[in-house]
Design a protein around this motif. Sequence first.
Motif, mmCIF file in Angstrom:
data_model
loop_
_atom_site.group_PDB
_atom_site.id
_atom_site.type_symbol
_atom_site.label_atom_id
_atom_site.label_comp_id
_atom_site.label_asym_id
_atom_site.label_seq_id
_atom_site.Cartn_x
_atom_site.Cartn_y
_atom_site.Cartn_z
ATOM 1 N N MET A 1 2.266 -9.390 -9.773
ATOM 2 C CA MET A 1 1.973 -8.610 -8.582
ATOM 3 C C MET A 1 0.918 -7.565 -8.925
ATOM 4 S SD MET A 1 4.294 -6.517 -5.815
ATOM 5 C CE MET A 1 5.590 -6.048 -6.847
ATOM 6 N N LYS A 2 -0.024 -7.380 -8.030
ATOM 7 C CA LYS A 2 -1.064 -6.363 -8.193
ATOM 8 C C LYS A 2 -0.952 -5.356 -7.057
ATOM 9 C CE LYS A 2 -4.318 -8.944 -10.782
ATOM 10 N NZ LYS A 2 -5.381 -8.654 -11.645
ATOM 11 N N THR A 3 -1.270 -4.107 -7.360
ATOM 12 C CA THR A 3 -1.207 -3.038 -6.372
ATOM 13 C C THR A 3 -2.500 -2.228 -6.438
ATOM 14 O OG1 THR A 3 1.176 -2.889 -6.699
ATOM 15 C CG2 THR A 3 0.139 -1.052 -5.595
ATOM 16 N N ASP A 27 1.829 -13.935 -0.404
ATOM 17 C CA ASP A 27 2.143 -12.825 0.502
ATOM 18 C C ASP A 27 1.412 -11.562 0.067
ATOM 19 O OD1 ASP A 27 3.877 -14.269 2.111
ATOM 20 O OD2 ASP A 27 5.603 -13.837 0.847
ATOM 21 N N VAL A 28 0.993 -10.792 1.068
ATOM 22 C CA VAL A 28 0.346 -9.501 0.829
ATOM 23 C C VAL A 28 0.979 -8.503 1.786
ATOM 24 C CG1 VAL A 28 -1.834 -8.231 0.800
ATOM 25 C CG2 VAL A 28 -1.825 -10.660 0.223
ATOM 26 N N ASP A 29 1.465 -7.384 1.247
ATOM 27 C CA ASP A 29 2.082 -6.338 2.065
ATOM 28 C C ASP A 29 1.215 -5.095 2.056
ATOM 29 O OD1 ASP A 29 4.360 -7.856 2.647
ATOM 30 O OD2 ASP A 29 5.381 -7.182 0.836
ATOM 31 N N VAL A 58 -0.077 -7.280 -3.664
ATOM 32 C CA VAL A 58 -0.381 -8.707 -3.669
ATOM 33 C C VAL A 58 0.703 -9.396 -4.492
ATOM 34 C CG1 VAL A 58 -2.085 -10.467 -4.255
ATOM 35 C CG2 VAL A 58 -2.842 -8.177 -3.570
ATOM 36 N N HIS A 59 1.428 -10.317 -3.884
ATOM 37 C CA HIS A 59 2.536 -10.999 -4.559
ATOM 38 C C HIS A 59 2.047 -12.273 -5.250
ATOM 39 C CE1 HIS A 59 5.496 -8.259 -2.846
ATOM 40 N NE2 HIS A 59 4.755 -8.316 -1.744
ATOM 41 N N SER A 60 1.103 -12.085 -6.166
ATOM 42 C CA SER A 60 0.549 -13.193 -6.947
ATOM 43 C C SER A 60 -0.168 -12.588 -8.143
ATOM 44 C CB SER A 60 -0.427 -14.007 -6.113
ATOM 45 O OG SER A 60 -1.081 -14.964 -6.908
ATOM 46 N N ASP A 61 -0.132 -13.290 -9.268
ATOM 47 C CA ASP A 61 -0.874 -12.830 -10.440
ATOM 48 C C ASP A 61 -2.244 -13.484 -10.518
ATOM 49 O OD1 ASP A 61 1.128 -11.123 -11.368
ATOM 50 O OD2 ASP A 61 2.202 -12.798 -12.276
ATOM 51 N N ASP A 62 -2.434 -14.566 -9.765
ATOM 52 C CA ASP A 62 -3.692 -15.295 -9.772
ATOM 53 C C ASP A 62 -4.481 -14.942 -8.506
ATOM 54 O OD1 ASP A 62 -5.693 -17.060 -10.445
ATOM 55 O OD2 ASP A 62 -4.695 -18.775 -9.527
#
Length: 76
Positions: A1-3, A27-29, A58-62
């Motif tokens: 996850m990235k913020t 998913d993106v919040d 961002v609920h992804s590492d890629d």
Amino acid sequence: MKTFDLLLSSINDVKDFVNIVSKYDFDVDLTSGRYVVDAKSIMGIFSLDLSKPIKVEVHSDDCDKFMEELDKFIIK
């Protein structure tokens, strides 16, 4: 996850942002204060206080390509 934080300062910015986010499967919040909305929801975004920076999760590492497309909105 990235913020990271971003700023959407106009209606066109919001439309461009939603078009970019909608192309991706993950998913993106968006978080503003105590409100959390789906970044793919244009109505949800307009319910936030757009005069302040918005926190993005961002609920992804890629997501490098995604981050490049959003570069113009990201606060550095």
